[in-house]
Motif scaffolding. Structure first.
Motif, PDB file in Angstrom:
ATOM      1  N   ILE A 270     -12.339  -3.080  -3.891  1.00 26.52           N
ATOM      2  CA  ILE A 270     -10.868  -3.640  -4.210  1.00 26.52           C
ATOM      3  C   ILE A 270     -10.669  -5.032  -3.738  1.00 26.52           C
ATOM      4  N   TRP A 296      -7.415  -3.405 -11.960  1.00 28.06           N
ATOM      5  CA  TRP A 296      -6.072  -2.841 -11.338  1.00 28.06           C
ATOM      6  C   TRP A 296      -5.944  -1.700 -12.641  1.00 28.06           C
ATOM      7  N   THR A 300      -5.706   2.192 -11.412  1.00 24.80           N
ATOM      8  CA  THR A 300      -4.265   2.822 -11.275  1.00 24.80           C
ATOM      9  C   THR A 300      -4.263   3.973 -12.420  1.00 24.80           C
ATOM     10  N   MET A 339      -4.884  -2.467  -2.399  1.00 21.21           N
ATOM     11  CA  MET A 339      -4.488  -2.316  -3.900  1.00 21.21           C
ATOM     12  C   MET A 339      -3.023  -2.854  -3.912  1.00 21.21           C
ATOM     13  N   LEU A 342      -3.615  -6.708  -3.990  1.00 17.36           N
ATOM     14  CA  LEU A 342      -3.960  -6.973  -5.228  1.00 17.36           C
ATOM     15  C   LEU A 342      -2.635  -6.814  -6.287  1.00 17.36           C
ATOM     16  N   THR A 343      -1.909  -5.833  -6.178  1.00 17.68           N
ATOM     17  CA  THR A 343      -0.817  -5.688  -7.146  1.00 17.68           C
ATOM     18  C   THR A 343       0.228  -6.966  -7.041  1.00 17.68           C
ATOM     19  N   TYR A 355       3.863  -3.238 -12.489  1.00 15.31           N
ATOM     20  CA  TYR A 355       3.054  -3.497 -11.261  1.00 15.31           C
ATOM     21  C   TYR A 355       3.925  -3.020  -9.957  1.00 15.31           C
TER      22      TYR A 355
END
Ligand SMILES: [Zn+2]
Length: 603
Positions: A270, A296, A300, A339, A342-343, A355
């Protein structure tokens, strides 16, 4: 300087550069390809609610923890005296990951200081930086700073057994960067720059093949922190250093939008994607953006449990295996911490509700509920078990120091970082968390008062005046939204999964009310249609099983679910008998089930 004046200075500094940053502090180069940005931590304050309660517990821990115990192994590594009691757990003097928690602590202290302006947080962070600088000054290899000897780097380069030396160095480097950008510590940037130069030299000596082989060992976000440093310094050596950590074995299939994640250690991958999106922001090379976006989407869509977490036994499994991968070691907390990082970078790049829907799901159902509310110091889960009969277990003051204890310190000191975003005079209201935003440079304050999710609504009160396009997130889980300004219904498009826009010249005292009706709903696992989770709006409900350690998955009769007089509390009938359902974030101190066998198809 008093707290108020210091906060004003911080805000003014952040204001001048906010549009170019991680959303957290000053920077020198504008990020490429970004169309929305976060406010600095100093601009948003949490109001009473579950997020503020979590933050307060972690702040207590940060004030409690003895920095000399966290410096002990660094000092020994450089021949400096230390009489501190050694830490246990992953910070013990013989653990190969020793030193990583000191990096987390620097980040958490910097974030706590930026959010509150309390000098105790900064002075503890300043002390750590100064003492780490003394260690670094004694390094035989200029710039090297670690609690373990440089021979660990020899081992990772030679492909000999060693845990994850660059992972640990990344945490220290990220902590130093945060002490600089969030807490104004100039020495932290000097120490970090020395570490970056050391890493560049060390990796320049290797062939491309040697470097790529070395990247098979977990290295955290080395590419991210070096790209972040490059955005600050403009020094091309820092960008070249970041690219040394572009892991082709992971990046190449992701660039082609192929899911090859099965069998890979999840939290090793990640941070590489976070690094990729930051390398895109630094260079404009769209391949980096595609790697991050594809990663992503794959994770997800095909590797994520209902609470937003991923991994079983820390590993990615074959795509769309959820019901068949329930255990006591699901959903490592670091994975969701990363995560979410990143989001929010992907949201900055492309401000889409999808998102934020993921962000909200993971924030409430995983991160918020991973801290033990019975612990005054905010002790934290490592895994969050999702097998029927699982129970959350937590860290402690000095004898645990897992990675998740560290990222827990970070998560619980930055809840304000993704509630609001902006673009020019457009304001995004992404999350329904009780908070106050003081918009730097515009003289506008927005106070969000809400008991969400216990109450399916929120209320924004404006102070100051100015034209602003307010973009209200309409989550995909709602329907029948109502928006009122000063009591008058607003007839604007408010389709779930989009932003509703209210463009007006706001004046002091204006009140916007948003109703977000919630209904019971179910999420079906992709690999077994009879295994489902129950949610109310975005909130995962779990069955309370006390001390009963379930040996099989209970069957739930969905028609039996009844509300109670307490918000988000329900009763139901399962194969085990009557059962209480409560939000998974509030499930502590007893066994539970999140997944049920349910015969009928989800509504
Ligand atoms: Zn972890």
């Amino acid at each position: 300087m008093g707290e108020l004046s210091r906060r004003t200075v911080l805000r003014a500094g952040a204001m001048a550069t906010a549009a170019t940053t991680l959303g957290a502090g000053p920077a020198s180069a504008a990020d490429i390809g970004v169309s929305a940005d976060a406010f600095p931590l100093s601009a948003v304050t949490l109001l009473p609610g579950p997020f503020q309660a979590n933050t307060s517990r972690t702040h207590s821990y940060l004030l409690f923890i003895n920095p000399d115990r966290l410096l002990h192994t660094f000092r020994l590594n450089y021949g400096l005296p230390s009489s501190a009691t050694p830490c246990g757990g992953w910070e013990s003097p013989t653990t190969e990951l020793r030193g990583h928690s000191t990096g987390h602590l620097l980040t958490a202290l910097a974030q706590a200081y930026a959010s509150t302006g309390r000098a105790e947080f900064k002075s503890k962070g300043d002390y750590l930086v100064a003492e780490l600088a003394k260690c670094q000054a004694r390094a035989p290899s200029p710039g090297y700073l670690s609690a373990f000897p440089e021979s660990f780097i020899d081992r990772v380069e030679a492909r000999q057994p060693v845990w994850a030396p660059y992972y640990t160095l990344h945490k220290i480097m990220a902590g130093l960067l945060d002490m600089h950008t969030l807490a104004g510590n100039a020495q932290a940037l000097t120490v970090l720059t020395g570490m970056a130069a050391w890493a560049k030299r060390r990796n320049d000596r290797l062939t491309l093949t040697q470097r790529q082989n070395m990247l098979d060992t977990e290295f955290g976000g080395m590419n991210e922190v070096l790209a972040n440093l490059y955005q600050l310094s403009g020094n091309p050596e820092h960008l070249a250093g970041a690219r040394h950590f572009d892991h082709a074995e992971i990046f190449d299939p992701l660039a082609a939008n192929q899911d090859r994640l099965n069998g890979y250690h999840a939290n090793t991958q990640i941070p590489k994607a976070i690094g990729a999106i930051r390398e895109y922001h630094a260079t404009g090379e769209t391949r980096y953006r595609d790697i991050a976006v594809n990663f992503w989407n794959i994770v997800t869509r095909d590797h994520t449990y209902v609470i937003g977490g991923n991994s079983n036994g820390e590993y990615f499994k074959a795509p769309r295996r959820i019901a068949s991968e329930l255990s006591d070691t699901t959903c490592e907390c670091c994975n969701s911490y990363n995560m979410l990082k990143l989001t929010r970078q992907l949201f900055r790049t492309n401000p889409q509700v999808s998102y934020v829907d993921y962000y909200e799901r993971t924030l409430y159902n995983h991160i918020l509920g991973a801290q033990n509310p019975q612990s005054a110091h905010g002790f934290h889960c490592y895994y969050v078990p999702l097998r029927p009969g699982g129970i959350k277990t937590y860290s402690n003051d000095y004898d645990n120091f897992t990675c998740c204890h560290g990222t827990g310190m970070e998560s619980n000191t930055k809840y304000v970082d993704s509630i609001y975003f902006f673009s020019g005079t457009t304001l995004y209201v992404n999350l329904f968390i009780a908070s106050e935003l003081r918009w730097p440079g515009r003289g506008i304050t927005v106070r969000q008062e809400t008991r969400f999710p216990e109450s399916p609504s929120t209320r924004l009160t404006f102070t100051g005046s100015g034209q602003t396009a307010l973009k209200l997130r309409i989550p995909s889980w709602t329907s029948g939204v109502r928006i009122r300004v000063n009591g008058t219904n607003q007839n604007v498009p408010a389709t779930p999964g989009t932003f509703a826009t209210i463009n007006r010249t706001w004046a002091s005292g204006d009140v916007l009310e948003l109703d977000l009706p919630m209904v019971l709903n179910r999420e079906v696992t992709p690999d077994d249609g009879s295994v489902q989770a129950v949610k109310y709006g975005p909130i995962v409900l779990s069955g309370a099983y006390g001390t009963t350690n379930l040996s099989t998955m209970p069957t739930l009769n969905p028609a039996s679910i009844r509300t109670t007089s307490t918000p988000l509390r329900f009763t139901a009938t399962a194969s085990t008998g009557p059962v209480n359902l409560l939000p998974f974030y509030a499930m502590h101190g007893q066994r539970y089930t999140v997944y049920w066998r349910i015969g009928s198809a989800a509504p």
